[in-house]
Structure formats: C-alpha cells, structure tokens
Design a protein around this motif. Structure first.
Motif, short mmCIF file in Angstrom:
data_model
loop_
_atom_site.label_atom_id
_atom_site.label_comp_id
_atom_site.label_asym_id
_atom_site.label_seq_id
_atom_site.Cartn_x
_atom_site.Cartn_y
_atom_site.Cartn_z
N VAL A 107 -6.26 -5.65 11.97
CA VAL A 107 -7.23 -6.74 11.78
C VAL A 107 -7.44 -7.49 13.10
O VAL A 107 -8.57 -7.81 13.47
N VAL A 108 -6.36 -7.78 13.81
CA VAL A 108 -6.48 -8.46 15.11
C VAL A 108 -7.33 -7.62 16.05
O VAL A 108 -8.18 -8.15 16.79
N LEU A 114 -9.80 -18.16 18.28
CA LEU A 114 -10.99 -17.48 18.79
C LEU A 114 -11.10 -17.68 20.30
O LEU A 114 -11.47 -16.76 21.04
N ASN A 115 -10.74 -18.89 20.78
CA ASN A 115 -10.75 -19.14 22.22
C ASN A 115 -9.71 -18.27 22.93
O ASN A 115 -9.95 -17.75 24.03
N ALA A 116 -8.54 -18.13 22.30
CA ALA A 116 -7.49 -17.28 22.89
C ALA A 116 -7.97 -15.83 22.97
O ALA A 116 -7.73 -15.15 23.98
N LEU A 117 -8.65 -15.37 21.94
CA LEU A 117 -9.18 -14.02 21.97
C LEU A 117 -10.23 -13.85 23.05
O LEU A 117 -10.33 -12.80 23.69
N GLU A 118 -11.02 -14.92 23.26
CA GLU A 118 -12.01 -14.89 24.34
C GLU A 118 -11.34 -14.66 25.69
O GLU A 118 -11.92 -14.08 26.60
N HIS A 119 -10.09 -15.14 25.83
CA HIS A 119 -9.35 -15.01 27.08
C HIS A 119 -8.43 -13.80 27.08
O HIS A 119 -7.51 -13.71 27.91
N GLY A 120 -8.65 -12.87 26.14
CA GLY A 120 -7.89 -11.63 26.13
C GLY A 120 -6.48 -11.73 25.58
O GLY A 120 -5.61 -10.92 25.94
N ASP A 121 -6.23 -12.70 24.68
CA ASP A 121 -4.89 -12.90 24.15
C ASP A 121 -4.64 -12.21 22.80
O ASP A 121 -3.84 -12.69 21.99
N ALA A 122 -5.30 -11.09 22.56
CA ALA A 122 -5.13 -10.40 21.27
C ALA A 122 -3.68 -9.96 21.08
O ALA A 122 -3.14 -10.09 19.97
N ASN A 123 -3.04 -9.46 22.13
CA ASN A 123 -1.64 -9.03 22.00
C ASN A 123 -0.73 -10.20 21.66
O ASN A 123 0.21 -10.06 20.88
N ARG A 124 -1.03 -11.35 22.24
CA ARG A 124 -0.23 -12.54 21.96
C ARG A 124 -0.37 -12.95 20.49
O ARG A 124 0.61 -13.29 19.82
N LEU A 125 -1.59 -12.90 19.98
CA LEU A 125 -1.82 -13.23 18.57
C LEU A 125 -1.11 -12.22 17.68
O LEU A 125 -0.46 -12.60 16.70
N ASP A 126 -1.21 -10.95 18.01
CA ASP A 126 -0.55 -9.92 17.23
C ASP A 126 0.97 -10.16 17.19
O ASP A 126 1.59 -10.10 16.12
N ARG A 127 1.57 -10.45 18.35
CA ARG A 127 3.02 -10.69 18.41
C ARG A 127 3.41 -11.89 17.56
O ARG A 127 4.42 -11.86 16.86
N THR A 128 2.58 -12.93 17.60
CA THR A 128 2.90 -14.15 16.84
C THR A 128 2.82 -13.89 15.34
O THR A 128 3.69 -14.33 14.57
N LEU A 129 1.78 -13.19 14.91
CA LEU A 129 1.67 -12.85 13.48
C LEU A 129 2.83 -11.98 13.04
O LEU A 129 3.38 -12.15 11.94
N ARG A 130 3.26 -11.06 13.91
CA ARG A 130 4.42 -10.22 13.58
C ARG A 130 5.70 -11.07 13.45
O ARG A 130 6.51 -10.83 12.57
#
Length: 197
Positions: A100-101, A172-188
């Motif tokens: 999903v991320v 959404l702002n974090a994703l704009e800055h390429g932080d998808a991996n960071r979001l994925d790690r946090t959700l995990r």
C-alpha cells in the motif's frame, strides 16, 4: 484483425497510456496541478479521448486508484505469500502495508484527491472516504488480518488508524520528499509491536 477488435485493442492501449502518463505525472505533481490536457499530451492522445473515457480529472484519478487497487487485490487473492494466502496473518499484514505504501508513494496525493476535501465542482459524485470501494477493501483486509492474530484488539478501529496515516498532510509531505521507506519501517514497527510473532 476485424475492425471492432482493432478498435477495442486501440481503446485498451489508449487507456493504459493515459493511466501510465497520469501515474508518472503524479510522481512529480499534486493532482490539483495536473490538467486533462497535460495528461493527454503526455499519453500521446487527444484531449477528447481522455474526457470521453474518464469524464473528469476526478474520474481519471479514481480509475487509476481502482486499477492499482485491483492489481493489489489480485496479489492478495491469487498471488504467492506473504502478500497472498499461505502466510501467517502478521506476515501478510506487513507485506500488505508495504504494498500500500508503494502504491501511495507512486501516486502521491492520489488518495487525498479522492477524499471529501476535494472541490465539489470537480467531483460531484464523491462520497466519504470510508465508503470508497478501495478504502473499504483495504480496511476490510487489514481488520481481518488483525482479528486473526489478536482477537482482543479493536481490529476495525486499528485498520482505520493505519489507513488514516496515508491521508495526513505530514505523511503526504514526507512521501513528497522520498520518505516511503521511512513510512514503511514505521508502520512495520507499529504492527510488530501490536502483533508479536
């Protein structure tokens, strides 16, 4: 090739080109910054083709989201584990959230564009986010997996909480800055904390 079959093939190619161009543009711009004319030019089709097939920018965004969600649904139902059946609930949930991320990161702002805050003039057929078919499908899958692993948790509310992160401005702002991996790690981290293996 018979004429109707050729026309169907052309229409399918045009649809795929339009959705691909839209997704590529969403990687760089918010949906509000993307016009139907820009999509048509990027896809190499006439503006009328885009309007005829999707009706509006909202219709285009909705079709893209539904197509990406359908790809994910196929992976959940018929794909290999851990995203597909055959893995423990926690492993499936972690794989699903990563997927999903990935979808949201590739289509930055797309879920926000489908939400109730979008202008009514561009999306008269909009509905509350939680009633959107994609949201309902994702919510149902998450809550089912949580319930399988831990019946003592409020799986319904936890699914809403996890999905809500994908709609928040800071995320959404974090994703704009390429932080998808960071979001994925946090959700995990959240899931593994709540659903120990």
């Amino acid at each position: 090739m018979p004429e109707p079959e050729r026309l169907r093939a052309d229409a399918a190619r045009n649809r795929a080109a339009i959705l691909r161009a839209t997704e590529e543009m969403l990687a760089r711009h918010h949906p509000r910054q993307i016009s139907m004319e820009q999509v048509a030019a990027a896809a190499g089709v006439g503006k009328g083709t885009v309007f005829h097939r999707f009706g509006s920018r909202y219709g285009l965004m909705r079709a893209l989201m539904q197509e990406r969600a359908q790809d994910l649904q196929i992976a959940i139902t018929t794909g290999p584990p851990p995203l597909g059946q055959g893995a423990p609930p926690r492993a499936r949930l972690l794989a699903f959230l990563t997927a999903v991320v990935e979808v949201v990161a590739r289509n930055k702002g797309l879920l926000a564009a489908l939400g109730p805050e979008a202008p009514v003039t561009t999306a008269p057929e909009q509905q509350p986010r939680e009633e959107h078919p994609v949201y309902r499908s994702w919510h149902g899958h998450i809550s089912h997996l949580v319930h399988q692993q831990r019946q003592d948790l409020d799986a319904d509310m936890l699914a809403h909480v996890l999905l809500a992160t994908l709609h928040s401005e800071p995320i959404l702002n974090a994703l704009e800055h390429g932080d998808a991996n960071r979001l994925d790690r946090t959700l995990r981290d959240v899931v593994t904390g709540l659903l120990p293996g």
